[in-house]
Write an enzyme that holds these catalytic residues in place. Structure first.
Site, PDB file in Angstrom:
ATOM      1  CG  HIS A   1       7.038  -0.525 -15.281  1.00  0.00           C
ATOM      2  ND1 HIS A   1       6.685  -1.813 -14.935  1.00  0.00           N
ATOM      3  CD2 HIS A   1       7.138   0.155 -14.111  1.00  0.00           C
ATOM      4  CE1 HIS A   1       6.586  -1.904 -13.622  1.00  0.00           C
ATOM      5  NE2 HIS A   1       6.849  -0.730 -13.106  1.00  0.00           N
TER       6      HIS A   1
ATOM      7  CE  LYS B   1       9.386   6.782 -11.168  1.00  0.00           C
ATOM      8  NZ  LYS B   1      10.445   5.760 -10.970  1.00  0.00           N
TER       9      LYS B   1
ATOM     10  CE1 TYR C   1       5.422  -5.903  -9.302  1.00  0.00           C
ATOM     11  CE2 TYR C   1       5.855  -4.879 -11.421  1.00  0.00           C
ATOM     12  CZ  TYR C   1       5.737  -4.790 -10.057  1.00  0.00           C
ATOM     13  OH  TYR C   1       5.941  -3.587  -9.441  1.00  0.00           O
TER      14      TYR C   1
ATOM     15  CG  HIS D   1       6.045   0.765  -4.538  1.00  0.00           C
ATOM     16  ND1 HIS D   1       5.664   1.832  -5.333  1.00  0.00           N
ATOM     17  CD2 HIS D   1       6.876   0.014  -5.299  1.00  0.00           C
ATOM     18  CE1 HIS D   1       6.246   1.728  -6.515  1.00  0.00           C
ATOM     19  NE2 HIS D   1       6.980   0.637  -6.524  1.00  0.00           N
TER      20      HIS D   1
ATOM     21  NE  ARG E   1       6.080   5.055 -11.064  1.00  0.00           N
ATOM     22  CZ  ARG E   1       5.828   5.012 -12.364  1.00  0.00           C
ATOM     23  NH1 ARG E   1       4.807   5.715 -12.864  1.00  0.00           N
ATOM     24  NH2 ARG E   1       6.578   4.295 -13.177  1.00  0.00           N
TER      25      ARG E   1
ATOM     26  NE  ARG F   1       4.446   1.017  -9.600  1.00  0.00           N
ATOM     27  CZ  ARG F   1       4.081   1.499 -10.782  1.00  0.00           C
ATOM     28  NH1 ARG F   1       2.828   1.896 -10.970  1.00  0.00           N
ATOM     29  NH2 ARG F   1       4.952   1.582 -11.772  1.00  0.00           N
TER      30      ARG F   1
END
Length: 310
Positions: A282, A189, A291, A256, A165, A259
């Site tokens: 994730h 995150k 994806y 993004h 990210r 990514r």
């Protein structure tokens, strides 16, 4: 990180005069503190929760009025105002999470919000570059000085190589990169740490940048710095991508998108879905699975263009 208890001001400067509203706002801030200190949510996520819940509190100021009919009426007004399904889904998720927490802490007697139904949100397939396009894009970095060019090239190569990210790239320190093993340590995150490999192209670009970095940097640790020498931020990276996209003729490309492109090319090349999940950071495999749909669509398009019986 935003300190616990930060942002305890009233809604639009008016909330807090009514003791009932004050109690609701206090509960909302306690919930946000819980998300930061216990759950480990990011500042951006907590700001979203706070915004949604304060909006709710302007209509439902008292915890005793936190009922299913009132919540449905609040969401119904959002529908009348033409709010998107994504906004409705986010607000629903916010009040449901708050409700669960409030029940556990004895602030309300029943979890009525659990009966709210979140609208289904159609997820658009992300924009990705083809492999040839990606190569052309990487070679299109443009900057005012040689040092900035080296920095921009390293940023683009690392974003594409790792799928990290933008916020993660901004937070990189010099010590996070293992040049010998070609691995980079990323803090994602919820302060979750992961290691991501990168290839020779990114390694070469990083080496070129590090030879120039000290001429630009005014901070010791940051891997990437802006024109004033401080740690680079997301806005500057957006400008770098925009400038490169203009040179490469790749319209509507965001940071993004690199990514998305990295993830799609990994799957196209046969990478395991769970490995890609770990690489991207994730928490849910379901997020990574989008994806696979991109790869399937690309395969279908290639078939239609190339197969004589398509």
């Amino acid at each position: 990180m935003e300190p616990a208890g930060a942002g305890r001001e009233g809604w639009d400067g008016t909330m807090g005069d009514d003791p009932r509203q004050s109690q609701m706002l206090e509960a909302i801030e306690d919930f946000c503190d819980y998300l930061i200190l216990v759950v480990g949510r990011s500042d951006a996520t907590v700001r979203g929760y706070r915004s949604d819940l304060r909006h709710m509190a302007a209509t439902i100021p008292d915890l005793t009025e936190f009922t299913l009919p009132n919540l449905r009426a609040w969401l119904g007004r959002a529908v009348e105002e033409g709010k998107s399904r994504a906004t409705l889904a986010r607000r629903t998720a916010s009040v449901k999470s708050f409700s669960t927490w409030a029940v556990k802490n004895g602030l309300i007697s029943g979890d009525e919000a659990a009966r709210l139904v979140s609208p289904k949100v159609t997820r658009n397939l992300p924009r990705v570059l083809g492999e040839v396009q990606a190569g052309e894009f990487m070679g299109s970095a443009a900057a005012d000085t040689e040092d900035e060019f080296r920095r921009d090239s390293a940023i683009l190569e690392l974003l594409y190589a790792t799928g990290m990210r933008v916020s993660e790239l901004c937070g990189l320190d010099l010590g996070d990169v293992d040049h010998h093993r070609r691995m980079v340590r990323v803090l994602g995150k919820g302060d979750k740490e992961r290691m991501i490999p990168f290839g020779k192209a990114a390694a070469d670009a990083l080496e070129q940048w590090l030879e120039a970095r000290d001429r630009m940097a005014k901070v010791e640790d940051a891997m990437f710095v802006g024109v004033r020498g401080g740690r680079i931020d997301a806005r500057q990276i957006r400008r770098i991508v925009d400038r490169t996209a203009q040179v490469a003729g790749a319209d509507h490309l965001s940071p993004h998108s690199l990514r998305h492109t990295a993830a799609t090319h990994l799957l196209d090349g046969g990478a395991d879905l769970r490995q890609v999940q770990e690489m991207l950071g994730h928490s849910s495999l379901q997020t990574t699975q989008i994806y696979t749909h991109v790869s399937s669509q690309r395969l279908l398009e290639a078939f239609r263009q190339a197969h004589p019986r398509a």
